[in-house]
Design a protein around this motif. Structure first.
Motif, PDB file in Angstrom:
ATOM      1  N   MET A   1     -53.058  26.213  18.092  1.00 37.85           N
ATOM      2  CA  MET A   1     -54.489  25.642  18.094  1.00 37.85           C
ATOM      3  C   MET A   1     -55.149  25.918  16.869  1.00 37.85           C
ATOM      4  O   MET A   1     -55.685  25.758  16.812  1.00 37.85           O
ATOM      5  CB  MET A   1     -54.849  27.487  19.279  1.00 37.85           C
ATOM      6  CG  MET A   1     -55.951  26.921  19.626  1.00 37.85           C
ATOM      7  SD  MET A   1     -55.941  28.317  21.248  1.00 37.85           S
ATOM      8  CE  MET A   1     -56.742  29.998  20.102  1.00 37.85           C
ATOM      9  N   LEU A   2     -55.433  26.988  15.975  1.00 38.46           N
ATOM     10  CA  LEU A   2     -56.352  26.823  14.660  1.00 38.46           C
ATOM     11  C   LEU A   2     -55.080  26.700  14.229  1.00 38.46           C
ATOM     12  O   LEU A   2     -54.267  26.671  13.676  1.00 38.46           O
ATOM     13  CB  LEU A   2     -55.860  28.822  14.301  1.00 38.46           C
ATOM     14  CG  LEU A   2     -57.052  29.405  14.975  1.00 38.46           C
ATOM     15  CD1 LEU A   2     -56.622  31.310  14.113  1.00 38.46           C
ATOM     16  CD2 LEU A   2     -58.274  29.347  14.423  1.00 38.46           C
ATOM     17  N   GLU A   3     -55.811  25.304  13.013  1.00 36.10           N
ATOM     18  CA  GLU A   3     -55.779  24.891  12.153  1.00 36.10           C
ATOM     19  C   GLU A   3     -55.485  25.899  10.568  1.00 36.10           C
ATOM     20  O   GLU A   3     -55.723  26.807  10.364  1.00 36.10           O
ATOM     21  CB  GLU A   3     -56.497  24.084  10.958  1.00 36.10           C
ATOM     22  CG  GLU A   3     -56.418  22.526  12.556  1.00 36.10           C
ATOM     23  CD  GLU A   3     -56.003  21.886  12.936  1.00 36.10           C
ATOM     24  OE1 GLU A   3     -54.555  22.218  11.893  1.00 36.10           O
ATOM     25  OE2 GLU A   3     -55.211  21.810  14.089  1.00 36.10           O
ATOM     26  N   PRO A   4     -54.294  25.254   9.539  1.00 34.99           N
ATOM     27  CA  PRO A   4     -53.519  26.779   8.681  1.00 34.99           C
ATOM     28  C   PRO A   4     -55.327  26.237   7.202  1.00 34.99           C
ATOM     29  O   PRO A   4     -55.819  24.604   7.680  1.00 34.99           O
ATOM     30  CB  PRO A   4     -52.861  26.112   7.974  1.00 34.99           C
ATOM     31  CG  PRO A   4     -52.222  25.136   8.954  1.00 34.99           C
ATOM     32  CD  PRO A   4     -53.658  24.575   9.597  1.00 34.99           C
ATOM     33  N   LEU A   5     -55.794  27.223   7.404  1.00 37.47           N
ATOM     34  CA  LEU A   5     -56.629  26.751   5.831  1.00 37.47           C
ATOM     35  C   LEU A   5     -56.549  26.936   5.028  1.00 37.47           C
ATOM     36  O   LEU A   5     -54.421  26.764   4.231  1.00 37.47           O
ATOM     37  CB  LEU A   5     -56.946  28.702   6.081  1.00 37.47           C
ATOM     38  CG  LEU A   5     -58.105  29.703   6.601  1.00 37.47           C
ATOM     39  CD1 LEU A   5     -58.040  31.009   6.415  1.00 37.47           C
ATOM     40  CD2 LEU A   5     -59.541  28.686   6.915  1.00 37.47           C
ATOM     41  N   VAL A   6     -57.524  25.870   4.102  1.00 37.55           N
ATOM     42  CA  VAL A   6     -56.364  24.916   2.841  1.00 37.55           C
ATOM     43  C   VAL A   6     -57.460  25.507   1.995  1.00 37.55           C
ATOM     44  O   VAL A   6     -58.545  25.477   1.639  1.00 37.55           O
ATOM     45  CB  VAL A   6     -56.620  23.534   3.067  1.00 37.55           C
ATOM     46  CG1 VAL A   6     -56.070  22.965   1.757  1.00 37.55           C
ATOM     47  CG2 VAL A   6     -55.595  23.355   4.685  1.00 37.55           C
ATOM     48  N   PHE A   7     -56.579  26.018   0.621  1.00 40.73           N
ATOM     49  CA  PHE A   7     -57.713  26.770  -0.345  1.00 40.73           C
ATOM     50  C   PHE A   7     -58.136  25.521  -1.503  1.00 40.73           C
ATOM     51  O   PHE A   7     -57.054  25.085  -1.733  1.00 40.73           O
ATOM     52  CB  PHE A   7     -56.432  27.627  -1.556  1.00 40.73           C
ATOM     53  CG  PHE A   7     -57.517  28.303  -2.319  1.00 40.73           C
ATOM     54  CD1 PHE A   7     -57.981  30.013  -1.886  1.00 40.73           C
ATOM     55  CD2 PHE A   7     -57.687  28.123  -3.572  1.00 40.73           C
ATOM     56  CE1 PHE A   7     -58.403  30.173  -2.801  1.00 40.73           C
ATOM     57  CE2 PHE A   7     -57.997  28.438  -4.279  1.00 40.73           C
ATOM     58  CZ  PHE A   7     -58.885  29.716  -4.375  1.00 40.73           C
ATOM     59  N   ASP A   8     -58.949  25.327  -1.505  1.00 43.26           N
ATOM     60  CA  ASP A   8     -60.073  24.314  -2.643  1.00 43.26           C
ATOM     61  C   ASP A   8     -60.760  25.327  -3.273  1.00 43.26           C
ATOM     62  O   ASP A   8     -61.591  25.835  -3.921  1.00 43.26           O
ATOM     63  CB  ASP A   8     -60.694  23.234  -1.612  1.00 43.26           C
ATOM     64  CG  ASP A   8     -61.453  22.799  -2.219  1.00 43.26           C
ATOM     65  OD1 ASP A   8     -60.836  22.289  -3.662  1.00 43.26           O
ATOM     66  OD2 ASP A   8     -62.368  21.690  -1.935  1.00 43.26           O
ATOM     67  N   ALA A   9     -59.648  24.933  -5.160  1.00 47.35           N
ATOM     68  CA  ALA A   9     -59.892  25.625  -5.918  1.00 47.35           C
ATOM     69  C   ALA A   9     -61.371  25.092  -6.705  1.00 47.35           C
ATOM     70  O   ALA A   9     -62.347  25.771  -7.036  1.00 47.35           O
ATOM     71  CB  ALA A   9     -58.882  25.069  -7.001  1.00 47.35           C
ATOM     72  N   SER A  10     -61.634  23.600  -5.609  1.00 46.47           N
ATOM     73  CA  SER A  10     -62.886  23.319  -6.873  1.00 46.47           C
ATOM     74  C   SER A  10     -64.080  24.041  -5.334  1.00 46.47           C
ATOM     75  O   SER A  10     -65.667  22.881  -5.997  1.00 46.47           O
ATOM     76  CB  SER A  10     -63.050  21.975  -6.244  1.00 46.47           C
ATOM     77  OG  SER A  10     -63.055  21.605  -5.140  1.00 46.47           O
ATOM     78  N   ALA A  11     -63.830  24.828  -4.096  1.00 48.29           N
ATOM     79  CA  ALA A  11     -65.338  25.405  -3.462  1.00 48.29           C
ATOM     80  C   ALA A  11     -66.082  26.058  -4.106  1.00 48.29           C
ATOM     81  O   ALA A  11     -65.435  26.394  -5.412  1.00 48.29           O
ATOM     82  CB  ALA A  11     -64.591  25.756  -2.505  1.00 48.29           C
ATOM     83  N   ALA A  12     -67.171  25.981  -3.795  1.00 52.06           N
ATOM     84  CA  ALA A  12     -67.544  27.880  -4.396  1.00 52.06           C
ATOM     85  C   ALA A  12     -66.918  28.665  -3.857  1.00 52.06           C
ATOM     86  O   ALA A  12     -66.576  29.299  -3.458  1.00 52.06           O
ATOM     87  CB  ALA A  12     -69.026  27.574  -3.730  1.00 52.06           C
ATOM     88  N   ALA A  13     -67.667  29.699  -5.120  1.00 54.47           N
ATOM     89  CA  ALA A  13     -67.310  30.765  -5.297  1.00 54.47           C
ATOM     90  C   ALA A  13     -67.175  31.826  -4.097  1.00 54.47           C
ATOM     91  O   ALA A  13     -65.884  31.932  -3.826  1.00 54.47           O
ATOM     92  CB  ALA A  13     -67.853  31.987  -6.451  1.00 54.47           C
ATOM     93  N   ARG A  14     -68.080  31.647  -3.109  1.00 50.41           N
ATOM     94  CA  ARG A  14     -68.140  32.228  -2.456  1.00 50.41           C
ATOM     95  C   ARG A  14     -67.067  32.862  -0.698  1.00 50.41           C
ATOM     96  O   ARG A  14     -66.399  33.112  -0.102  1.00 50.41           O
ATOM     97  CB  ARG A  14     -69.902  32.833  -1.534  1.00 50.41           C
ATOM     98  CG  ARG A  14     -69.673  33.505  -0.505  1.00 50.41           C
ATOM     99  CD  ARG A  14     -71.143  33.061   0.090  1.00 50.41           C
ATOM    100  NE  ARG A  14     -71.510  33.899   1.108  1.00 50.41           N
ATOM    101  CZ  ARG A  14     -70.874  33.824   3.007  1.00 50.41           C
ATOM    102  NH1 ARG A  14     -70.044  33.371   2.624  1.00 50.41           N
ATOM    103  NH2 ARG A  14     -71.525  34.685   3.311  1.00 50.41           N
ATOM    104  N   ASP A  15     -66.918  30.281  -0.976  1.00 51.41           N
ATOM    105  CA  ASP A  15     -66.512  29.599  -0.126  1.00 51.41           C
ATOM    106  C   ASP A  15     -64.722  30.547  -0.686  1.00 51.41           C
ATOM    107  O   ASP A  15     -63.814  31.390   0.280  1.00 51.41           O
ATOM    108  CB  ASP A  15     -66.328  28.640  -0.174  1.00 51.41           C
ATOM    109  CG  ASP A  15     -67.406  28.448   0.592  1.00 51.41           C
ATOM    110  OD1 ASP A  15     -68.362  28.896   1.434  1.00 51.41           O
ATOM    111  OD2 ASP A  15     -67.460  27.003   0.648  1.00 51.41           O
ATOM    112  N   ARG A  16     -64.604  30.510  -1.739  1.00 50.19           N
ATOM    113  CA  ARG A  16     -62.918  30.549  -2.213  1.00 50.19           C
ATOM    114  C   ARG A  16     -62.572  32.148  -1.846  1.00 50.19           C
ATOM    115  O   ARG A  16     -61.788  32.711  -1.853  1.00 50.19           O
ATOM    116  CB  ARG A  16     -63.377  30.476  -3.749  1.00 50.19           C
ATOM    117  CG  ARG A  16     -63.218  29.863  -4.163  1.00 50.19           C
ATOM    118  CD  ARG A  16     -62.498  28.832  -5.558  1.00 50.19           C
ATOM    119  NE  ARG A  16     -62.380  29.634  -6.668  1.00 50.19           N
ATOM    120  CZ  ARG A  16     -63.581  29.156  -7.199  1.00 50.19           C
ATOM    121  NH1 ARG A  16     -64.988  28.185  -6.708  1.00 50.19           N
ATOM    122  NH2 ARG A  16     -64.681  30.436  -7.865  1.00 50.19           N
TER     123      ARG A  16
END
Length: 184
Positions: A1-16
């Motif tokens: 049901m829930l999609e796995p979370l994918v870490f994006d090193a280029s995302a904004a700091a708050r999002d990381r």
């Protein structure tokens, strides 16, 4: 049901930071996860962390809000794939239970961990459970919507049973039988 979370090193700091908290709080628990662990996982400095979240409690609330949005979107989508609640609810839950990272309900876990020590979290937990109940109501014919409270109890019980190691398929079959009996 829930999609796995994918870490994006280029995302904004708050999002990381928030993504790291999502993963660590859910898998290891809120109390067991220190700020330093989240900072390391997010690849940010302490100054950056505290600029976005002045205290761990602020991060806990953001975690719950984000988890609520993700979970409710996935839950409603899963329920919509079937006409009847007796089919929709077990299928939605089984899909979630079979996720590799399943560790129960983040809201039940948070309530158990924090108790009433963070009233704002308790409010978010209640709101989450109310919205889950509303999603169930939305799948029921009007004349049997009064059955929602026992259904919510069945759902929460199934979640905990699978979390403590019971076989997901067996629990879902018990849930399906109980729903069938309750809704006749």
């Amino acid at each position: 049901m829930l999609e796995p979370l994918v870490f994006d090193a280029s995302a904004a700091a708050r999002d990381r930071i928030l993504l790291s908290a999502q993963q660590l709080f859910y898998q290891q628990g809120i109390r067991a996860t220190g700020i330093d662990k989240i900072i390391a996982a997010a690849g940010v400095t302490k100054v950056t962390f505290y600029r976005h979240f002045p205290a761990k409690n602020a991060l806990i609330l953001a975690f719950l809000q984000t988890r609520h949005q993700r979970w409710m979107t996935a839950f409603r989508s899963a329920l919509a794939q079937h006409e009847d609640l007796v089919d929709a609810l077990p299928a939605a839950l089984l899909s979630w239970f079979n996720n590799d990272d399943y560790r129960g309900c983040a809201f039940i876990n948070t309530a158990a961990e924090l108790g009433n020590t963070l009233p704002e979290a308790s409010l978010l937990i209640r709101q989450h459970k109310q919205e889950m109940a509303q999603a169930i109501v939305d799948k029921l014919p009007t004349e049997i919507q009064d059955k929602t409270a026992p259904i919510v109890l069945l759902v929460d019980g199934a979640i905990v049973q699978v979390q403590i190691g019971e076989e997901a398929e067996e629990i879902v079959q018990v849930l399906r039988s109980a729903l069938t009996s309750l809704l006749q």
